[in-house]
Design a protein around this motif. Structure first.
Motif, PDB file in Angstrom:
ATOM      1  N   LEU A 192       0.877  -1.198  -0.131  1.00 17.37           N
ATOM      2  CA  LEU A 192      -0.152   0.032   0.087  1.00 17.37           C
ATOM      3  C   LEU A 192       0.866   1.176  -0.009  1.00 17.37           C
ATOM      4  CD1 LEU A 192      -2.801  -1.178   2.584  1.00 17.37           C
ATOM      5  CD2 LEU A 192      -2.875  -0.995   0.202  1.00 17.37           C
ATOM      6  N   LYS A 193       1.784   0.988   0.683  1.00 16.69           N
ATOM      7  CA  LYS A 193       2.777   2.413   0.845  1.00 16.69           C
ATOM      8  C   LYS A 193       3.760   2.370  -0.523  1.00 16.69           C
ATOM      9  CE  LYS A 193       3.819   1.993   5.764  1.00 16.69           C
ATOM     10  NZ  LYS A 193       4.668   1.599   6.887  1.00 16.69           N
ATOM     11  N   THR A 194       3.859   1.372  -1.353  1.00 19.61           N
ATOM     12  CA  THR A 194       4.453   1.473  -2.608  1.00 19.61           C
ATOM     13  C   THR A 194       3.530   2.053  -3.614  1.00 19.61           C
ATOM     14  OG1 THR A 194       5.960  -0.422  -2.345  1.00 19.61           O
ATOM     15  CG2 THR A 194       5.401   0.077  -4.348  1.00 19.61           C
ATOM     16  N   ILE A 195       2.271   1.890  -3.512  1.00 16.17           N
ATOM     17  CA  ILE A 195       1.211   2.189  -4.469  1.00 16.17           C
ATOM     18  C   ILE A 195       0.947   3.723  -4.174  1.00 16.17           C
ATOM     19  CG2 ILE A 195      -1.160   2.413  -4.983  1.00 16.17           C
ATOM     20  CD1 ILE A 195      -1.377  -0.626  -4.274  1.00 16.17           C
ATOM     21  N   MET A 196       1.078   3.997  -2.893  1.00 20.92           N
ATOM     22  CA  MET A 196       0.881   5.560  -2.494  1.00 20.92           C
ATOM     23  C   MET A 196       2.105   6.446  -2.958  1.00 20.92           C
ATOM     24  SD  MET A 196       0.562   7.143   1.140  1.00 20.92           S
ATOM     25  CE  MET A 196       1.999   6.615   1.821  1.00 20.92           C
ATOM     26  N   ASN A 197       3.320   5.839  -3.282  1.00 20.61           N
ATOM     27  CA  ASN A 197       4.506   6.679  -3.735  1.00 20.61           C
ATOM     28  C   ASN A 197       4.566   6.700  -5.228  1.00 20.61           C
ATOM     29  OD1 ASN A 197       5.283   7.163  -1.157  1.00 20.61           O
ATOM     30  ND2 ASN A 197       6.458   5.192  -0.893  1.00 20.61           N
ATOM     31  N   GLN A 198       3.588   6.236  -5.873  1.00 21.94           N
ATOM     32  CA  GLN A 198       3.760   6.075  -7.291  1.00 21.94           C
ATOM     33  C   GLN A 198       3.029   7.468  -8.008  1.00 21.94           C
ATOM     34  OE1 GLN A 198       5.587   3.479  -8.718  1.00 21.94           O
ATOM     35  NE2 GLN A 198       5.736   3.125  -6.848  1.00 21.94           N
ATOM     36  N   PRO A 199       3.161   7.506  -9.185  1.00 17.67           N
ATOM     37  CA  PRO A 199       2.578   8.814  -9.847  1.00 17.67           C
ATOM     38  C   PRO A 199       1.010   8.615  -9.742  1.00 17.67           C
ATOM     39  CG  PRO A 199       4.398   8.042 -11.219  1.00 17.67           C
ATOM     40  CD  PRO A 199       4.413   7.173 -10.043  1.00 17.67           C
ATOM     41  N   TYR A 200       0.261   9.508  -9.256  1.00 17.69           N
ATOM     42  CA  TYR A 200      -1.235   9.319  -8.986  1.00 17.69           C
ATOM     43  C   TYR A 200      -1.449   8.636  -7.861  1.00 17.69           C
ATOM     44  CZ  TYR A 200      -1.166  11.908 -13.524  1.00 17.69           C
ATOM     45  OH  TYR A 200      -1.043  12.670 -14.367  1.00 17.69           O
ATOM     46  N   GLY A 201      -0.228   8.455  -7.098  1.00 19.03           N
ATOM     47  CA  GLY A 201      -0.320   7.205  -6.000  1.00 19.03           C
ATOM     48  C   GLY A 201      -1.712   7.365  -5.141  1.00 19.03           C
ATOM     49  N   ILE A 202      -1.867   8.600  -4.736  1.00 21.52           N
ATOM     50  CA  ILE A 202      -3.052   8.911  -3.658  1.00 21.52           C
ATOM     51  C   ILE A 202      -4.299   8.328  -4.308  1.00 21.52           C
ATOM     52  CG2 ILE A 202      -4.479  10.689  -2.643  1.00 21.52           C
ATOM     53  CD1 ILE A 202      -1.517   9.973  -1.275  1.00 21.52           C
ATOM     54  N   TRP A 203      -4.550   8.538  -5.736  1.00 21.72           N
ATOM     55  CA  TRP A 203      -5.649   8.140  -6.396  1.00 21.72           C
ATOM     56  C   TRP A 203      -5.713   6.548  -6.342  1.00 21.72           C
ATOM     57  CZ3 TRP A 203      -9.781  11.579  -7.062  1.00 21.72           C
ATOM     58  CH2 TRP A 203      -9.372  12.916  -7.028  1.00 21.72           C
ATOM     59  N   LEU A 204      -4.437   6.214  -6.603  1.00 20.74           N
ATOM     60  CA  LEU A 204      -4.577   4.708  -6.816  1.00 20.74           C
ATOM     61  C   LEU A 204      -4.929   4.028  -5.394  1.00 20.74           C
ATOM     62  CD1 LEU A 204      -1.540   4.275  -9.150  1.00 20.74           C
ATOM     63  CD2 LEU A 204      -3.888   3.818  -9.717  1.00 20.74           C
ATOM     64  N   LEU A 205      -4.225   4.683  -4.412  1.00 19.46           N
ATOM     65  CA  LEU A 205      -4.294   4.002  -2.913  1.00 19.46           C
ATOM     66  C   LEU A 205      -5.968   4.128  -2.623  1.00 19.46           C
ATOM     67  CD1 LEU A 205      -3.075   2.903  -0.499  1.00 19.46           C
ATOM     68  CD2 LEU A 205      -2.945   5.269   0.372  1.00 19.46           C
ATOM     69  N   GLY A 206      -6.611   5.212  -3.176  1.00 16.99           N
ATOM     70  CA  GLY A 206      -7.855   5.244  -2.546  1.00 16.99           C
ATOM     71  C   GLY A 206      -8.780   4.336  -3.325  1.00 16.99           C
ATOM     72  N   LEU A 207      -8.442   3.963  -4.879  1.00 15.53           N
ATOM     73  CA  LEU A 207      -9.242   2.961  -5.536  1.00 15.53           C
ATOM     74  C   LEU A 207      -8.903   1.661  -4.737  1.00 15.53           C
ATOM     75  CD1 LEU A 207      -8.519   3.943  -9.159  1.00 15.53           C
ATOM     76  CD2 LEU A 207     -10.685   4.118  -7.709  1.00 15.53           C
ATOM     77  N   VAL A 208      -7.613   1.185  -4.460  1.00 13.25           N
ATOM     78  CA  VAL A 208      -7.500   0.055  -3.741  1.00 13.25           C
ATOM     79  C   VAL A 208      -8.029  -0.061  -2.296  1.00 13.25           C
ATOM     80  CG1 VAL A 208      -5.683  -1.263  -2.787  1.00 13.25           C
ATOM     81  CG2 VAL A 208      -5.417  -0.259  -4.917  1.00 13.25           C
ATOM     82  N   ALA A 209      -8.038   1.099  -1.638  1.00 15.49           N
ATOM     83  CA  ALA A 209      -8.724   1.239  -0.377  1.00 15.49           C
ATOM     84  C   ALA A 209     -10.168   0.666  -0.669  1.00 15.49           C
ATOM     85  CB  ALA A 209      -8.684   2.397   0.304  1.00 15.49           C
ATOM     86  N   LEU A 210     -10.885   1.282  -1.472  1.00 18.69           N
ATOM     87  CA  LEU A 210     -12.199   0.931  -1.733  1.00 18.69           C
ATOM     88  C   LEU A 210     -12.362  -0.464  -2.189  1.00 18.69           C
ATOM     89  CD1 LEU A 210     -13.390   4.070  -3.721  1.00 18.69           C
ATOM     90  CD2 LEU A 210     -14.108   3.636  -1.210  1.00 18.69           C
ATOM     91  N   GLY A 211     -11.487  -1.123  -2.846  1.00 23.71           N
ATOM     92  CA  GLY A 211     -11.390  -2.478  -3.015  1.00 23.71           C
ATOM     93  C   GLY A 211     -11.396  -3.270  -2.028  1.00 23.71           C
ATOM     94  N   LEU A 212     -10.588  -2.955  -0.985  1.00 27.34           N
ATOM     95  CA  LEU A 212     -10.417  -3.647   0.244  1.00 27.34           C
ATOM     96  C   LEU A 212     -11.735  -3.723   1.093  1.00 27.34           C
ATOM     97  CD1 LEU A 212      -6.850  -2.655   1.430  1.00 27.34           C
ATOM     98  CD2 LEU A 212      -7.503  -4.843   0.749  1.00 27.34           C
ATOM     99  N   VAL A 213     -12.332  -2.541   1.283  1.00 20.85           N
ATOM    100  CA  VAL A 213     -13.525  -2.451   1.766  1.00 20.85           C
ATOM    101  C   VAL A 213     -14.534  -3.203   1.024  1.00 20.85           C
ATOM    102  CG1 VAL A 213     -15.555  -1.017   2.490  1.00 20.85           C
ATOM    103  CG2 VAL A 213     -13.167  -0.207   2.495  1.00 20.85           C
ATOM    104  N   ALA A 214     -14.616  -3.251  -0.061  1.00 22.57           N
ATOM    105  CA  ALA A 214     -15.782  -4.156  -0.977  1.00 22.57           C
ATOM    106  C   ALA A 214     -15.331  -5.614  -0.461  1.00 22.57           C
ATOM    107  CB  ALA A 214     -15.329  -3.900  -2.371  1.00 22.57           C
ATOM    108  N   PHE A 215     -14.238  -6.054  -0.367  1.00 22.39           N
ATOM    109  CA  PHE A 215     -13.765  -7.506   0.007  1.00 22.39           C
ATOM    110  C   PHE A 215     -14.294  -7.824   1.420  1.00 22.39           C
ATOM    111  CE2 PHE A 215     -11.073 -11.099   1.198  1.00 22.39           C
ATOM    112  CZ  PHE A 215     -11.563 -12.038   0.303  1.00 22.39           C
ATOM    113  N   GLY A 216     -13.976  -6.900   2.202  1.00 24.49           N
ATOM    114  CA  GLY A 216     -14.604  -6.898   3.528  1.00 24.49           C
ATOM    115  C   GLY A 216     -16.227  -7.096   3.645  1.00 24.49           C
ATOM    116  N   LEU A 217     -16.701  -6.325   2.996  1.00 24.58           N
ATOM    117  CA  LEU A 217     -18.190  -6.183   2.977  1.00 24.58           C
ATOM    118  C   LEU A 217     -18.559  -7.687   2.534  1.00 24.58           C
ATOM    119  CD1 LEU A 217     -19.162  -2.613   1.944  1.00 24.58           C
ATOM    120  CD2 LEU A 217     -19.364  -3.616   4.180  1.00 24.58           C
ATOM    121  N   TYR A 218     -18.092  -7.962   1.294  1.00 24.70           N
ATOM    122  CA  TYR A 218     -18.421  -9.480   0.824  1.00 24.70           C
ATOM    123  C   TYR A 218     -18.105 -10.465   1.832  1.00 24.70           C
ATOM    124  CZ  TYR A 218     -17.516 -13.755  -1.942  1.00 24.70           C
ATOM    125  OH  TYR A 218     -17.458 -14.889  -2.276  1.00 24.70           O
TER     126      TYR A 218
END
Length: 284
Positions: free
Chosen positions: A246-272
Motif C-alpha cells: 500500500l505504501k508502494t502504491i501511494m508513492n507512485q505517480p497519482y499514488g493517492i488516487w490509486l491508493l484510494g481505489l485500492v482502499a475501496l476494493g479492500l472495503v468491498a472485499f470486507g463487505l463481501y
C-alpha cells in the motif's frame, strides 16, 4: 492380514468422523465467525488506507495493524476477543477446507492447488493469533512488519534460502493473478444461501465479491513481487507485507488516487466477507 484390515478400518472411521465434523453445524458456525472477522479486518485496512488517500493522516497498514487499531478504540478489548475467536475459527476452517474438501475442489492439479491455498491461508491467519492474544492479555503484540522481516532474514541466510523465498514469491504472484482472473471472470468462491436472497442481494454480493477478489489478488501479486525483489537484490530488509504494498502504491505517480481505489476494493472485499458470514452455507 487382520492387522492390515484393522488399520484400514481405523483410517476409514477417522476419515468418516472428520468428514462428518467438516459438514457439522458447528463447523459452519466457525466458518461464519471466521468470514465475519476476516471481513472486519479488511474493512478496517481499507478505511485506514482511504483515510490516508483523503489526506487525513495516518499510514496504510496490514492485518496486524488493523487488529492493533481495534485495540485502541473504546471497547476495543471486547472486539479483540471476538477477533481472536474469529482468527482461530478461520484458521481451523482453512485446515478443514484443505484436508476434507467440503467445498468440493477435488483432487486434480487445480483442486490440489486450491486446497494448498486454503492451508496457506490457515497458516497466515494462525500467525495473527499470538499477537492478538498478546493485545488481549496486555502482553503486547508483534509489530506490523517486524515478524515478517525476521522470518525473511532468517530464511534467506540459510542454505538454499534464496531459492525457497523466490519460489514462495512466485507462488504468491501466481495466487494473486488467479484471484484477479477469478474476480473478472466471476468465478470466485460463492457459498451463499441464494434461496434466502432476493435478486438485488445476489447482485450486490456478486459485485462486491468481484471487485474485492480482484483487488485482493492485485495486492497478493504485488506482495509476491516484493518478495521476489528481496531475493533479486539479496535484501532481507526489503518490506514485503500488505502495508509495504500500500505504501508502494501511494508513492507512485497519482499514488493517492490509486491508493484510494485500492482502499475501496479492500472495503468491498470486507463487505463481501461480512455477507458471506450471513449467507454462507456448506454445499453438501
Amino acid at each position: 492380514m487382520r492387522v492390515t484390515n484393522s488399520a484400514v478400518n481405523i483410517k476409514a472411521e477417522v476419515r468418516s468422523a472428520g468428514k462428518k465434523a467438516a459438514y457439522s453445524p458447528l463447523m459452519e458456525s466457525f466458518a461464519r465467525i471466521g468470514y465475519g472477522v476476516r471481513g472486519l479486518l479488511y474493512i478496517i485496512m481499507g478505511l485506514l488506507a482511504l483515510q490516508v488517500s483523503l489526506g487525513k493522516g495516518g499510514a496504510p497498514t496490514d492485518m496486524k495493524g488493523a487488529i492493533a487499531a481495534i485495540g485502541r478504540q473504546p471497547g476495543g478489548l471486547i472486539v479483540l476477543w471476538v477477533v481472536l475467536i474469529g482468527l482461530i475459527s478461520y484458521s481451523l476452517w482453512g485446515v478443514v477446507r484443505a484436508v476434507f474438501d467440503p467445498l468440493h475442489k477435488g483432487s486434480d492439479a487445480k483442486g490440489l492447488l486450491a486446497r494448498g491455498g486454503f492451508l496457506f491461508s490457515a497458516a497466515s491467519y494462525a500467525l495473527l493469533i499470538p499477537g492478538t492474544y498478546g493485545l488481549v492479555t496486555n502482553k503486547g503484540g508483534s509489530s506490523s512488519s517486524g515478524a515478517s522481516q525476521q522470518s525473511l532474514s532468517k530464511i534467506m541466510s540459510s542454505p538454499m534460502g534464496h531459492w525457497a523465498i523466490g519460489l514462495i514469491g512466485l507462488a504468491v504472484i501466481a495466487g494473486g493473478i488467479h484471484e484477479i482472473i477469478a474476480g473478472f471472470n466471476n468465478t470466485f468462491d460463492k457459498q451463499f444461501e441464494t434461496y434466502a436472497m432476493n435478486t438485488e442481494e445476489v447482485k450486490l454480493a456478486t459485485i462486491l465479491g468481484r471487485i474485492g477478489t480482484a483487488t485482493r489478488g492485485l495486492i497478493f501479486a504485488l506482495v509476491g513481487g516484493l518478495i521476489c525483489l528481496a531475493v533479486y537484490q539479496a535484501n532481507p530488509n526489503q518490506p514485503i507485507g500488505i502495508d509495504a504494498v500500500l505504501k508502494t502504491i501511494m508513492n507512485q505517480p497519482y499514488g493517492i488516487w490509486l491508493l484510494g481505489l485500492v482502499a475501496l476494493g479492500l472495503v468491498a472485499f470486507g463487505l463481501y466477507s461480512m455477507l458471506s458470514a450471513f449467507w454462507f452455507r456448506l454445499k453438501r
